[in-house]
Design a protein around this motif. Structure first.
Motif, short mmCIF file in Angstrom:
data_model
loop_
_atom_site.label_atom_id
_atom_site.label_comp_id
_atom_site.label_asym_id
_atom_site.label_seq_id
_atom_site.Cartn_x
_atom_site.Cartn_y
_atom_site.Cartn_z
N ASN A 76 0.45 -0.83 -0.19
CA ASN A 76 -0.41 0.30 0.36
C ASN A 76 0.88 1.02 -0.42
OD1 ASN A 76 -2.26 -1.90 -0.09
ND2 ASN A 76 -2.64 -1.09 2.00
N THR A 77 2.13 1.52 -0.47
CA THR A 77 2.85 2.18 -0.57
C THR A 77 3.34 2.84 -2.05
OG1 THR A 77 3.76 1.83 1.60
CG2 THR A 77 5.17 3.21 0.48
N VAL A 78 3.12 3.89 -2.09
CA VAL A 78 3.77 4.85 -3.57
C VAL A 78 5.53 5.41 -3.27
CG1 VAL A 78 2.21 6.92 -3.22
CG2 VAL A 78 3.60 5.81 -5.21
N TYR A 79 6.37 5.25 -3.93
CA TYR A 79 7.55 5.40 -3.78
C TYR A 79 7.79 7.03 -4.94
CZ TYR A 79 7.66 1.04 -1.46
OH TYR A 79 7.61 0.35 -0.78
N LEU A 80 9.06 7.83 -4.19
CA LEU A 80 9.53 8.70 -5.08
C LEU A 80 11.08 9.04 -4.79
CD1 LEU A 80 9.09 11.01 -7.37
CD2 LEU A 80 8.90 12.85 -4.95
N GLN A 81 11.46 8.62 -5.81
CA GLN A 81 12.43 7.88 -5.83
C GLN A 81 13.67 9.68 -6.02
OE1 GLN A 81 15.41 5.83 -4.27
NE2 GLN A 81 16.65 7.17 -4.60
N MET A 82 14.08 10.10 -6.01
CA MET A 82 15.10 10.98 -6.10
C MET A 82 16.59 11.36 -5.85
SD MET A 82 12.60 13.65 -4.15
CE MET A 82 13.36 13.80 -2.26
N ASN A 83 17.34 11.98 -7.28
CA ASN A 83 18.44 11.61 -7.50
C ASN A 83 18.63 12.65 -8.10
OD1 ASN A 83 18.48 8.52 -6.81
ND2 ASN A 83 18.42 8.23 -8.36
N SER A 84 20.39 13.29 -7.67
CA SER A 84 20.68 14.35 -8.30
C SER A 84 20.26 15.80 -7.77
CB SER A 84 20.69 14.57 -10.15
OG SER A 84 21.49 13.34 -10.81
N LEU A 85 19.32 15.42 -6.21
CA LEU A 85 18.44 16.61 -5.53
C LEU A 85 19.79 18.09 -6.16
CD1 LEU A 85 17.19 14.74 -3.23
CD2 LEU A 85 15.96 15.80 -4.44
N LYS A 86 19.15 19.18 -6.43
CA LYS A 86 19.90 20.39 -6.41
C LYS A 86 18.45 21.07 -5.24
CE LYS A 86 18.82 19.86 -11.50
NZ LYS A 86 18.80 20.08 -12.69
N PRO A 87 19.50 22.73 -5.26
CA PRO A 87 18.76 23.36 -4.04
C PRO A 87 17.30 23.41 -4.10
CG PRO A 87 21.32 23.73 -4.35
CD PRO A 87 21.19 23.05 -5.84
N GLU A 88 16.80 23.64 -5.19
CA GLU A 88 15.55 24.35 -5.90
C GLU A 88 14.64 22.53 -5.85
OE1 GLU A 88 18.08 24.24 -7.73
OE2 GLU A 88 18.06 24.20 -10.48
N ASP A 89 14.85 21.86 -5.37
CA ASP A 89 13.75 20.67 -5.39
C ASP A 89 13.48 20.43 -3.89
OD1 ASP A 89 16.19 18.61 -6.93
OD2 ASP A 89 14.53 19.40 -7.55
N THR A 90 14.54 21.53 -2.97
CA THR A 90 13.65 22.22 -1.46
C THR A 90 12.11 21.99 -1.48
OG1 THR A 90 16.10 22.84 -0.62
CG2 THR A 90 14.44 23.83 0.36
N ALA A 91 11.71 21.21 -0.64
CA ALA A 91 10.00 22.07 -0.55
C ALA A 91 9.58 21.11 0.66
CB ALA A 91 9.21 21.92 -2.01
N VAL A 92 8.48 21.51 1.07
CA VAL A 92 7.34 20.20 1.37
C VAL A 92 6.72 19.52 0.48
CG1 VAL A 92 5.59 19.66 3.04
CG2 VAL A 92 7.12 21.12 3.33
N TYR A 93 7.58 17.73 0.27
CA TYR A 93 6.43 16.70 -0.37
C TYR A 93 5.38 15.84 0.32
CZ TYR A 93 10.65 17.84 -3.06
OH TYR A 93 11.79 17.97 -4.78
N TYR A 94 4.77 16.43 -0.91
CA TYR A 94 2.92 16.06 -0.51
C TYR A 94 2.58 15.15 -1.98
CZ TYR A 94 1.87 20.48 2.25
OH TYR A 94 2.71 20.84 2.80
N CYS A 95 1.95 13.63 -0.61
CA CYS A 95 1.56 12.54 -1.65
C CYS A 95 0.13 12.83 -1.72
CB CYS A 95 1.55 10.86 -1.08
SG CYS A 95 1.55 11.06 0.81
N ALA A 96 -1.14 12.06 -3.06
CA ALA A 96 -1.74 13.02 -2.49
C ALA A 96 -2.35 10.91 -3.58
CB ALA A 96 -2.04 13.87 -4.36
N ALA A 97 -3.65 11.05 -3.72
CA ALA A 97 -4.25 9.71 -4.34
C ALA A 97 -5.81 10.28 -5.09
CB ALA A 97 -4.93 9.28 -3.17
N ARG A 98 -6.10 9.83 -6.16
CA ARG A 98 -7.46 10.30 -6.56
C ARG A 98 -7.70 11.01 -7.29
NH1 ARG A 98 -13.32 7.51 -4.36
NH2 ARG A 98 -11.79 5.62 -4.73
N PRO A 99 -7.26 11.72 -8.32
CA PRO A 99 -7.16 12.81 -9.21
C PRO A 99 -8.96 13.11 -9.63
CG PRO A 99 -6.39 11.19 -11.11
CD PRO A 99 -6.34 10.59 -9.27
N ARG A 100 -8.93 14.25 -9.54
CA ARG A 100 -10.68 14.83 -9.51
C ARG A 100 -10.77 14.68 -10.98
NH1 ARG A 100 -11.98 19.03 -5.50
NH2 ARG A 100 -12.24 17.45 -3.16
#
Length: 121
Positions: A76-100
């Motif tokens: 029951n898990t979704v993943y986000l593998q993030m490589n080669s990270l940049k300073p502009e990737d700095t943020a709060v990351y949210y997962c979401a389900a069921r697009p409208r």
């Protein structure tokens, strides 16, 4: 329905992180899932999405080739593998389900609480 995201933290530019998001209260394999992010004083933006079966994925241009979304329906898990990270990737990351509507629109029925990713230069 609950979405619990984890895996954020502080990393140096060029480093990697893997975010996880567990969904409970719904049949996970029935849900299209996505990741969004929101930097300070900016609007929430689409990062990546994955179909119910995992056979289709979509990415924002800014993360293509660096990030990879996947899912483990047995966990029951979704993943986000993030490589080669940049300073502009700095943020709060949210997962979401069921697009409208479209997957890249921030109109989803269910949202996680967010996990902070900070990339230092």
């Amino acid at each position: 329905v609950q979405l619990q995201a984890s895996g954020g933290g502080l990393v140096q530019a060029g480093g990697s992180l893997r975010l996880s998001c567990v969904l409970s209260g719904r049949t996970f394999s029935s849900e299209n899932m996505a990741w969004f992010r929101q930097a300070p004083e900016k609007e929430r933006e689409f990062v990546a999405a994955i179909s119910r079966s995992g056979g289709y994925t979509s990415y924002a241009d800014s993360v293509k080739g660096r990030f990879a979304v996947s899912r483990g329906n047995a966990k029951n898990t979704v993943y986000l593998q993030m490589n080669s990270l940049k300073p502009e990737d700095t943020a709060v990351y949210y997962c979401a389900a069921r697009p409208r509507s479209g997957w890249s629109s921030p109109e989803y029925d269910f949202w996680g609480q967010g996990t902070l990713v900070t990339v230092s230069s």
